[in-house]
Design an enzyme around this catalytic site. Structure first.
Site, PDB file in Angstrom:
ATOM      1  CE  LYS A 148      12.651 -34.036  35.146  1.00 29.25           C
ATOM      2  NZ  LYS A 148      13.899 -33.575  34.713  1.00 29.25           N
ATOM      3  CB  SER A 177      14.598 -35.424  31.239  1.00 28.77           C
ATOM      4  OG  SER A 177      14.860 -34.867  32.500  1.00 28.77           O
ATOM      5  CB  SER A 197      16.680 -32.187  31.764  1.00 22.77           C
ATOM      6  OG  SER A 197      17.275 -33.622  31.046  1.00 22.77           O
TER       7      SER A 197
END
Lengths: 83, 494
Positions: B78, B153, B177
């Site tokens: 990420k 997210s 997330s």
């Protein structure tokens, strides 16, 4: 002002409405009696993280300076702060 | 054979027996990324050259006699997690050109284990969001239905696994997330206990809640990845000095005799009927596998969203004060006063949701409102923690839906922030209480969209969470259904 953000007038109206709506939801917390409840800042029991006072970071000064938005040699350039 | 359809363990076995090299495996995934990325858009940066160089090093290490389950395994990270020499943007325009000067501890540990990083995955800006639509760069699409969001997210990390663009990914989870996008994309994702994994080199959102964790197609894949990144780090004072158990060795222990609590507050009006039915059926499976299931109550659940958004925005407003255009990142307003430079830089560099949260956080921390909002929320956080402590005094695990619905449509919730916040309603309390929680597939709705089951454990009992998840996974067939069998058209059309 404290958030150091600049907003256009139109944004200001929309944002104010949304923030009011969210703050109203935050008000639901007021219904709970927390007079005798201690606050939680962190969920793990923190102990002091002592270590020897020696530098362990690898020398990466140039990699750090390479991200500067404006620089002059080894220095970060910023607007004049003292009038 | 298409090596991109393998699990981490299968790929690892082929690498160990030298039937495939790390370079070949990496090339296959880079090819798959080229074939699917125009439609799915999981990646902010694909780092082909760096990945192939890492793959060559993995092959050299193996030739020298090194072994290990992640040696030569392609993963993605990420974009809030720093990767030295590679652009790390946190999904924000304010960091669009930021080259990380060092590796995060989790990155370093993955690389020491021999993993190969094929790229940096898209996410909501600074991990603030539940759909990845708040990315400063692009929206990622759900590989199961390209008109729907992947969740957020860590949406790009979940879609990359589901679209077989790599074998595993790292995400971060502050309010759901990792777990919510894992549920939306039909993959497995775990948020570890707060303190289990170092956050050094992870771009901060809300520091009392943020935690890094893995995603993969299988529970065992996540167990391998978590084992590699977990453990104390002197560079993060919140990381805990506790030994890391061998999560993979525990996987087969089964669920017989474990006491599982089902909180009644998690089956309320508003939950999609198919989600409730799938989760109830999954609880039946756990029972058949020998778990002792009983109803429990977590009475302060309804206050979790408000509590979270007060605490998280307060911490975010403080953490994001560092983006001022001075030392790195975007700078605008050159030649104006210092304050004008700050304001113009931040106005241009941050997206709408990030600004909203900075303003909320600044407000709830300001003199006159601090006690009513921030201190109050910290006290309610104590009540939410206590709810879990009471349940876990007599139970080993808590089982719930991961999200109230399956993946929603792109644009469906962008105009109403509060509706978007409510999609984290079942994951958020687990962050407030600092507990470990996994999401894994437990069915599909009538439109063929994946449904997630959440299994939560006591602090630092990830091994029990994994063993229950693994037992359920092995007893069901959901993980065998892939985006390819659905034919959603993830491959580029031209």
């Amino acid at each position: 002002m404290l958030a150091r953000l600049e907003l256009g007038e139109r944004d200001e109206v929309a944002v104010t409405e949304q923030l009011d709506h969210i703050l109203q939801h935050f008000e639901t917390l007021a219904a709970l009696d927390t007079a005798n409840v201690a606050p939680t800042a962190h969920v793990v029991d923190m102990t002091e993280a002592y270590r020897e006072d020696v530098v362990t970071n690898l020398p990466a000064a140039e990699a750090l300076r390479a991200n500067a938005p404006a620089r002059d040699g080894d220095f970060f350039k910023v607007p004049k702060i003292i009038e | 054979m298409d090596v991109t359809t393998l699990s981490i363990e299968e790929a690892s076995a082929l690498l160990a027996s030298k039937q495939v090299s790390a370079v070949e495996l990496t090339q296959a995934f880079l090819e798959r990324i080229r074939a699917t990325e125009d439609t799915v858009r999981s990646f902010i940066t694909v780092s082909e050259d760096a990945a192939l160089a890492q793959a060559r090093r993995a092959d050299e290490r193996r030739a020298r006699g090194e072994t290990g389950p992640l040696l030569g395994v392609p993963v993605a990270i990420k974009d809030v997690i720093l990767t030295k020499g590679v652009r790390s943007t946190a999904g924000s325009r304010i960091l669009a050109e930021f080259i990380a000067p060092y590796d995060a501890t989790v990155t370093q540990r993955l690389f020491e284990a021999g993993a190969v990083c094929v790229g940096k995955t898209n996410c909501d800006e600074f991990a603030m969001g539940s759909s990845t639509e708040n990315s400063g760069f692009m929206a990622t699409r759900n590989p199961w239905d390209l008109e729907r969001v992947p969740g957020g997210s860590s949406g790009g990390s979940a879609s990359a696994v589901a679209a077989r663009q790599c074998l595993g990914t790292l995400g971060t989870d502050t309010g759901g997330s990792i777990r919510q996008p894992a549920a939306f994309c039909g993959v497995v994702g775990i948020k570890p206990t707060y303190g289990r994994v170092s956050r050094y080199g992870v771009i901060a959102y809300a520091s009392s809640l943020d935690q890094v964790g893995p995603m993969a197609m299988s529970v065992s894949g996540c167990a391998h990845l978590l084992g590699a990144i977990a453990g104390h780090d002197p560079y993060d004072s919140t990381s805990v000095r506790r030994p890391v158990p061998d999560y993979v060795a525990h996987l087969g222990a089964g669920i017989r005799g474990l006491r599982v609590g089902i909180p009644r507050e998690y089956f309320v009006q508003g939950i999609q009927l198919e989600v409730e039915a799938a989760v109830r059926a999954a609880i039946g499976v756990l029972q058949n596998l020998g778990a002792q299931v009983s109803p429990v109550s977590l009475p302060h659940t309804e206050y979790a969203i408000a509590t979270y958004y007060v605490i998280a925005t307060a911490e975010a407003s403080s953490n994001l004060a560092r983006y001022d255009g001075v030392k790195y990142g975007l700078r605008l307003g050159e030649g104006e006063s210092l304050l004008d430079m700050y304001r113009r830089t931040r106005a241009a560099g941050f997206g709408t949701e990030v600004k909203r949260r900075i303003m909320l956080g600044t407000y709830v921390l300001s003199a006159g409102y601090y006690d009513a909002y921030y201190l109050k929320a910290q006290k309610v956080r104590t009540l939410i923690r206590r709810d879990f402590e009471q349940v876990f005094a007599a139970h080993d695990l808590v089982v719930t839906p991961t999200a109230p619905t399956t993946a929603f449509r792109l644009g469906e919730k962008t105009s109403d922030p509060l509706q978007m916040y409510l999609s984290d309603i079942f994951t958020i309390s687990i962050n407030l209480a600092g507990l470990p929680g996994v999401s894994l597939p437990c069915g599909f709705d009538q439109q063929g969209l994946p449904i997630g089951l959440q299994i939560v454990g006591r602090p630092f009992e990830e091994e029990k969470v994994f063993q229950a998840a693994h037992a359920y996974e092995q007893a069901t067939v959901w993980h065998e259904r892939t985006v390819d069998s659905r034919g959603s058209g993830v491959e580029n059309t031209e």
